[in-house]
Every structure is written in structure tokens, then in C-alpha cells.
Design a protein around this motif. Structure first.
Motif, PDB file in Angstrom:
ATOM      1  N   ARG A  37       0.813  -1.221   0.000  1.00  0.00           N
ATOM      2  CA  ARG A  37       0.000   0.000   0.000  1.00  0.00           C
ATOM      3  C   ARG A  37       0.845   1.268   0.000  1.00  0.00           C
ATOM      4  N   ASN A  38       1.882   1.325   0.811  1.00  0.00           N
ATOM      5  CA  ASN A  38       2.722   2.527   0.879  1.00  0.00           C
ATOM      6  C   ASN A  38       3.447   2.778  -0.446  1.00  0.00           C
ATOM      7  N   LEU A  41       0.835   3.972  -3.043  1.00  0.00           N
ATOM      8  CA  LEU A  41       0.406   5.352  -2.805  1.00  0.00           C
ATOM      9  C   LEU A  41       1.505   6.344  -3.181  1.00  0.00           C
ATOM     10  N   THR A  42       2.738   6.016  -2.824  1.00  0.00           N
ATOM     11  CA  THR A  42       3.869   6.867  -3.208  1.00  0.00           C
ATOM     12  C   THR A  42       3.989   6.904  -4.724  1.00  0.00           C
ATOM     13  N   GLY A  43       3.896   5.737  -5.345  1.00  0.00           N
ATOM     14  CA  GLY A  43       4.000   5.649  -6.798  1.00  0.00           C
ATOM     15  C   GLY A  43       2.903   6.414  -7.512  1.00  0.00           C
ATOM     16  N   LYS A  44       1.690   6.349  -6.988  1.00  0.00           N
ATOM     17  CA  LYS A  44       0.578   7.076  -7.600  1.00  0.00           C
ATOM     18  C   LYS A  44       0.822   8.581  -7.544  1.00  0.00           C
ATOM     19  N   LYS A  45       1.313   9.050  -6.413  1.00  0.00           N
ATOM     20  CA  LYS A  45       1.592  10.480  -6.255  1.00  0.00           C
ATOM     21  C   LYS A  45       2.660  10.925  -7.270  1.00  0.00           C
ATOM     22  N   ILE A  46       3.716  10.148  -7.388  1.00  0.00           N
ATOM     23  CA  ILE A  46       4.785  10.487  -8.334  1.00  0.00           C
ATOM     24  C   ILE A  46       4.285  10.372  -9.768  1.00  0.00           C
ATOM     25  N   TYR A  47       3.546   9.283 -10.059  1.00  0.00           N
ATOM     26  CA  TYR A  47       2.987   9.101 -11.398  1.00  0.00           C
ATOM     27  C   TYR A  47       2.136  10.309 -11.779  1.00  0.00           C
TER      28      TYR A  47
END
Length: 155
Positions: A37-38, A41-47
Motif C-alpha cells: 500500500r505505501n 500510494l507513493t508511486g501514484k503520487k509520483i505518477y
């Protein structure tokens, strides 16, 4: 892994005989965490901040992504299950993101809008973005990608 093994494997697995993979960081041991999950979520923000403008908020890519534009560049492909992202081993996706397509195919003059992120994102951030992308694929596509990674890592 030798460059020749990578080229042969790529050709066999994906029919991309034009691809001469030789980026220095094409290591087989990159692991994605689409269930973490972490990381997702981090990847989605960067993406969202680095990739969505071209590859789409829903990973849908640009229209006609298989046809070159008048300037010779290909539109950004989708990263959802309809695209070809999941056809490539994680190491290749990582190298493409970190070094850009021109470096990956040993052609610095290759026309592309895809930047190299080696001076923008850390390795961990790149892996988080790839984890987010993989988390959006249906389970059967994720499993197929896992098998592609397994075959790649055996060579």
C-alpha cells in the motif's frame, strides 16, 4: 547478465528484434510491490506529477500511440492492461524510465518525448511508480508479468 542474453530474450519474449538492450542498470533483481500500500500510494503520487500528463491519469496513454506523429515521435503508450508495458520485464521498464528509450536502444538521437528520470527520481521512486502501474492491472495480467520476470531472471 550479458547484453546478448538480454537481446535474445527480449526478441524471443516480445518479438522486438529491433531492440538492442544494453543500459548499464539492466539488473534482473528489481522487485515491484503492487500489493504494498505505501509503495503504491507513493508511486501514484509520483505518477500523477511526473507521468500522467503524457501517459494519462487513468494510464490510458495518448491516442494512436502506435503511430508516429509528423515529428517522428511516438505518442505515449498506455500503461494499463491495453498497452504493452506489462509485456516487458521489470528490469527493462526500470531502465527505460531511468535512462530513457534512446539510452536503452543505444541511440541517443532517437526521437521521443520520454525523458530520462535518473536525475529526477531515485531508484526507489521509480520502483514505486512501476509498482503503482502494476497495481492497476487485472490479476491475470499481473500474474503474466510475474512469469515474464521469472523467465527474465532465469537467464
Amino acid at each position: 547478465m550479458s547484453v546478448n542474453k538480454v537481446v535474445i530474450l527480449t526478441t524471443i519474449l516480445f518479438g522486438l528484434s529491433y531492440l538492442d538492450v544494453s543500459a548499464t542498470d539492466l539488473e534482473p533483481d528489481y522487485k515491484l510491490g503492487p500489493e504494498n500500500r505505501n509503495s503504491v500510494l507513493t508511486g501514484k503520487k509520483i505518477y500523477t506529477s511526473q507521468c500522467a500528463a503524457c501517459h494519462g491519469v487513468q494510464l490510458e496513454g495518448q491516442p494512436n500511440w502506435r503511430q508516429r506523429k509528423p515529428n517522428g515521435k511516438l505518442p505515449a503508450p498506455p500503461h494499463n492492461a491495453s498497452g504493452h508495458t506489462w509485456h516487458h520485464p521489470t528490469a527493462m521498464l526500470f531502465a527505460m524510465t531511468k535512462y530513457g528509450p534512446g539510452a536503452l536502444i543505444q541511440n541517443p538521437a532517437y526521437k521521443t518525448d520520454m525523458p530520462a528520470y535518473n536525475n529526477v527520481l531515485s531508484d526507489e521512486e521509480i520502483l514505486a511508480v512501476l509498482s503503482y502501474i502494476k497495481s492497476q492491472w487485472p490479476i491475470e495480467v499481473r500474474e503474466r508479468h510475474d512469469r515474464i520476470d521469472e523467465r527474465y531472471n532465469q537467464n
